[in-house]
Design a protein around this motif. Structure first.
Motif, PDB file in Angstrom:
ATOM      1  N   ASP A  56       0.865  -1.177   0.000  1.00  0.00           N
ATOM      2  CA  ASP A  56       0.000   0.000   0.000  1.00  0.00           C
ATOM      3  C   ASP A  56       0.900   1.226   0.000  1.00  0.00           C
ATOM      4  OD1 ASP A  56      -2.136  -1.764   0.272  1.00  0.00           O
ATOM      5  OD2 ASP A  56      -2.165  -1.574   2.449  1.00  0.00           O
ATOM      6  N   PHE A  57       0.640   2.143  -0.906  1.00  0.00           N
ATOM      7  CA  PHE A  57       1.414   3.376  -1.024  1.00  0.00           C
ATOM      8  C   PHE A  57       0.474   4.539  -0.704  1.00  0.00           C
ATOM      9  CE2 PHE A  57       3.077   0.213  -3.954  1.00  0.00           C
ATOM     10  CZ  PHE A  57       4.426   0.197  -3.635  1.00  0.00           C
ATOM     11  N   ILE A  58       0.657   5.127   0.456  1.00  0.00           N
ATOM     12  CA  ILE A  58      -0.235   6.196   0.927  1.00  0.00           C
ATOM     13  C   ILE A  58       0.589   7.461   1.105  1.00  0.00           C
ATOM     14  CG2 ILE A  58      -1.727   6.944   2.827  1.00  0.00           C
ATOM     15  CD1 ILE A  58      -2.151   3.847   3.334  1.00  0.00           C
ATOM     16  N   LYS A  59       0.109   8.547   0.521  1.00  0.00           N
ATOM     17  CA  LYS A  59       0.862   9.794   0.645  1.00  0.00           C
ATOM     18  C   LYS A  59      -0.086  10.983   0.617  1.00  0.00           C
ATOM     19  CE  LYS A  59       4.963  10.071  -0.910  1.00  0.00           C
ATOM     20  NZ  LYS A  59       6.189  10.110  -1.694  1.00  0.00           N
ATOM     21  N   LEU A  60       0.101  11.887   1.567  1.00  0.00           N
ATOM     22  CA  LEU A  60      -0.567  13.183   1.571  1.00  0.00           C
ATOM     23  C   LEU A  60       0.542  14.205   1.402  1.00  0.00           C
ATOM     24  CD1 LEU A  60      -2.904  12.641   4.645  1.00  0.00           C
ATOM     25  CD2 LEU A  60      -3.492  12.376   2.254  1.00  0.00           C
ATOM     26  N   LYS A  61       0.449  15.054   0.382  1.00  0.00           N
ATOM     27  CA  LYS A  61       1.536  15.996   0.131  1.00  0.00           C
ATOM     28  C   LYS A  61       1.036  17.267  -0.520  1.00  0.00           C
ATOM     29  CE  LYS A  61       3.182  14.441  -4.377  1.00  0.00           C
ATOM     30  NZ  LYS A  61       4.399  14.076  -5.063  1.00  0.00           N
ATOM     31  N   SER A  62       1.825  18.323  -0.388  1.00  0.00           N
ATOM     32  CA  SER A  62       1.422  19.614  -0.942  1.00  0.00           C
ATOM     33  C   SER A  62       1.922  19.818  -2.372  1.00  0.00           C
ATOM     34  CB  SER A  62       1.921  20.755  -0.052  1.00  0.00           C
ATOM     35  OG  SER A  62       3.309  20.677   0.100  1.00  0.00           O
ATOM     36  N   GLU A  63       2.813  18.967  -2.844  1.00  0.00           N
ATOM     37  CA  GLU A  63       3.317  19.097  -4.208  1.00  0.00           C
ATOM     38  C   GLU A  63       2.342  18.492  -5.215  1.00  0.00           C
ATOM     39  OE1 GLU A  63       6.257  19.081  -1.167  1.00  0.00           O
ATOM     40  OE2 GLU A  63       5.155  17.324  -1.846  1.00  0.00           O
ATOM     41  N   LYS A  64       2.476  18.914  -6.463  1.00  0.00           N
ATOM     42  CA  LYS A  64       1.646  18.413  -7.553  1.00  0.00           C
ATOM     43  C   LYS A  64       1.746  16.887  -7.631  1.00  0.00           C
ATOM     44  CE  LYS A  64       0.782  19.266 -12.447  1.00  0.00           C
ATOM     45  NZ  LYS A  64       1.146  20.105 -13.602  1.00  0.00           N
ATOM     46  N   LEU A  65       0.608  16.237  -7.851  1.00  0.00           N
ATOM     47  CA  LEU A  65       0.575  14.781  -7.965  1.00  0.00           C
ATOM     48  C   LEU A  65       0.871  14.365  -9.400  1.00  0.00           C
ATOM     49  CD1 LEU A  65      -2.690  13.987  -5.936  1.00  0.00           C
ATOM     50  CD2 LEU A  65      -0.327  14.047  -5.109  1.00  0.00           C
ATOM     51  N   SER A  70      -7.532 -10.829  -4.560  1.00  0.00           N
ATOM     52  CA  SER A  70      -6.546 -10.874  -5.647  1.00  0.00           C
ATOM     53  C   SER A  70      -5.844  -9.537  -5.884  1.00  0.00           C
ATOM     54  CB  SER A  70      -7.216 -11.338  -6.945  1.00  0.00           C
ATOM     55  OG  SER A  70      -8.147 -10.364  -7.379  1.00  0.00           O
ATOM     56  N   ILE A  71      -6.284  -8.467  -5.223  1.00  0.00           N
ATOM     57  CA  ILE A  71      -5.646  -7.149  -5.404  1.00  0.00           C
ATOM     58  C   ILE A  71      -4.170  -7.252  -5.007  1.00  0.00           C
ATOM     59  CG2 ILE A  71      -5.559  -4.756  -4.521  1.00  0.00           C
ATOM     60  CD1 ILE A  71      -7.966  -5.342  -6.427  1.00  0.00           C
ATOM     61  N   LYS A  72      -3.303  -6.695  -5.851  1.00  0.00           N
ATOM     62  CA  LYS A  72      -1.867  -6.752  -5.567  1.00  0.00           C
ATOM     63  C   LYS A  72      -1.411  -5.487  -4.837  1.00  0.00           C
ATOM     64  CE  LYS A  72       1.193  -9.453  -6.622  1.00  0.00           C
ATOM     65  NZ  LYS A  72       1.717 -10.552  -5.794  1.00  0.00           N
ATOM     66  N   HIS A  73      -1.419  -4.345  -5.525  1.00  0.00           N
ATOM     67  CA  HIS A  73      -0.915  -3.106  -4.926  1.00  0.00           C
ATOM     68  C   HIS A  73      -1.999  -2.023  -4.964  1.00  0.00           C
ATOM     69  CE1 HIS A  73       2.965  -4.975  -4.985  1.00  0.00           C
ATOM     70  NE2 HIS A  73       3.046  -4.947  -6.305  1.00  0.00           N
ATOM     71  N   ILE A  74      -1.934  -1.141  -3.972  1.00  0.00           N
ATOM     72  CA  ILE A  74      -2.881  -0.018  -3.875  1.00  0.00           C
ATOM     73  C   ILE A  74      -2.075   1.251  -3.610  1.00  0.00           C
ATOM     74  CG2 ILE A  74      -4.852   0.972  -2.633  1.00  0.00           C
ATOM     75  CD1 ILE A  74      -5.411  -1.938  -1.604  1.00  0.00           C
ATOM     76  N   ALA A  75      -2.367   2.305  -4.345  1.00  0.00           N
ATOM     77  CA  ALA A  75      -1.747   3.612  -4.099  1.00  0.00           C
ATOM     78  C   ALA A  75      -2.854   4.647  -3.937  1.00  0.00           C
ATOM     79  CB  ALA A  75      -0.817   4.008  -5.239  1.00  0.00           C
ATOM     80  N   VAL A  76      -2.753   5.439  -2.866  1.00  0.00           N
ATOM     81  CA  VAL A  76      -3.694   6.537  -2.626  1.00  0.00           C
ATOM     82  C   VAL A  76      -2.853   7.763  -2.303  1.00  0.00           C
ATOM     83  CG1 VAL A  76      -5.605   7.414  -1.233  1.00  0.00           C
ATOM     84  CG2 VAL A  76      -5.453   4.953  -1.720  1.00  0.00           C
ATOM     85  N   HIS A  77      -2.829   8.714  -3.226  1.00  0.00           N
ATOM     86  CA  HIS A  77      -2.105   9.969  -3.019  1.00  0.00           C
ATOM     87  C   HIS A  77      -3.120  11.103  -3.046  1.00  0.00           C
ATOM     88  CE1 HIS A  77       2.237   8.702  -4.213  1.00  0.00           C
ATOM     89  NE2 HIS A  77       1.628   7.774  -3.491  1.00  0.00           N
TER      90      HIS A  77
END
Length: 155
Positions: free
Chosen positions: A10-19, A81-88
């Motif tokens: 799981d890739f989770i990120k909260l950031k102020s820069e452009k996604l 079956s889900i492999k990877h999840i990213a939430v930015h």
């Protein structure tokens, strides 16, 4: 690459820069998956007849990250079956046409990743403490998500 080397992440990120859509989608790519599904929420230039100048997001970061981790756990229970999840999610000022949130999910087949992406964004809007301020030409308004459970409770 052995499948054991491609452990679900799981890739989770909260950031102020452009996604970056490319960066987020690359995080979830796996040789064991034939599908990467994306949701990109962008700032539009209008809301209910008013001209939107930009959006501003604030979050209770540690709590928001905890809630997003819960969403990822729920996704893995519903779709094993889900492999990877990213939430930015972007914080601060988000200009018109730029992404406020990008969600990417990989799975062996498309149905699971598409369903999981929809579940992620709907649940995020309902349960994650991220607040949106819409800036119009001559005023502003803090917005509650219609899905947000704490905004709709009767007191």
């Amino acid at each position: 690459m052995e499948e054991s080397e491609d452990v679900p992440k799981d890739f989770i990120k909260l950031k102020s820069e452009k996604l970056s859509v490319d960066q987020v989608s690359e995080l979830v790519v796996s040789p064991y998956c034939g599908a990467v599904s994306l949701f990109i929420g962008t700032t539009r230039n209008n809301f209910e007849g008013k001209k939107v100048i930009h959006l501003e997001y604030e979050a209770y970061t540690s709590m928001a990250e905890t809630e997003i981790r819960k969403i990822c756990r729920d996704v893995r229970q519903k779709w094993p079956s889900i492999k990877h999840i990213a939430v930015h999610h972007r914080l601060g000022v988000v200009p018109i046409t730029e992404a406020s949130v990008i969600i990417a999910v990989s799975s062996p087949h498309r149905a699971e990743s598409l369903e999981a992406v929809m579940y992620c964004i709907n649940t995020l809007k309902a349960s994650v403490p991220i607040w949106k301020k819409e800036i119009y030409e001559d005023e502003y308004s803090w917005k509650e998500n219609k899905e947000c459970f704490w905004a709709n409770s009767e007191t």
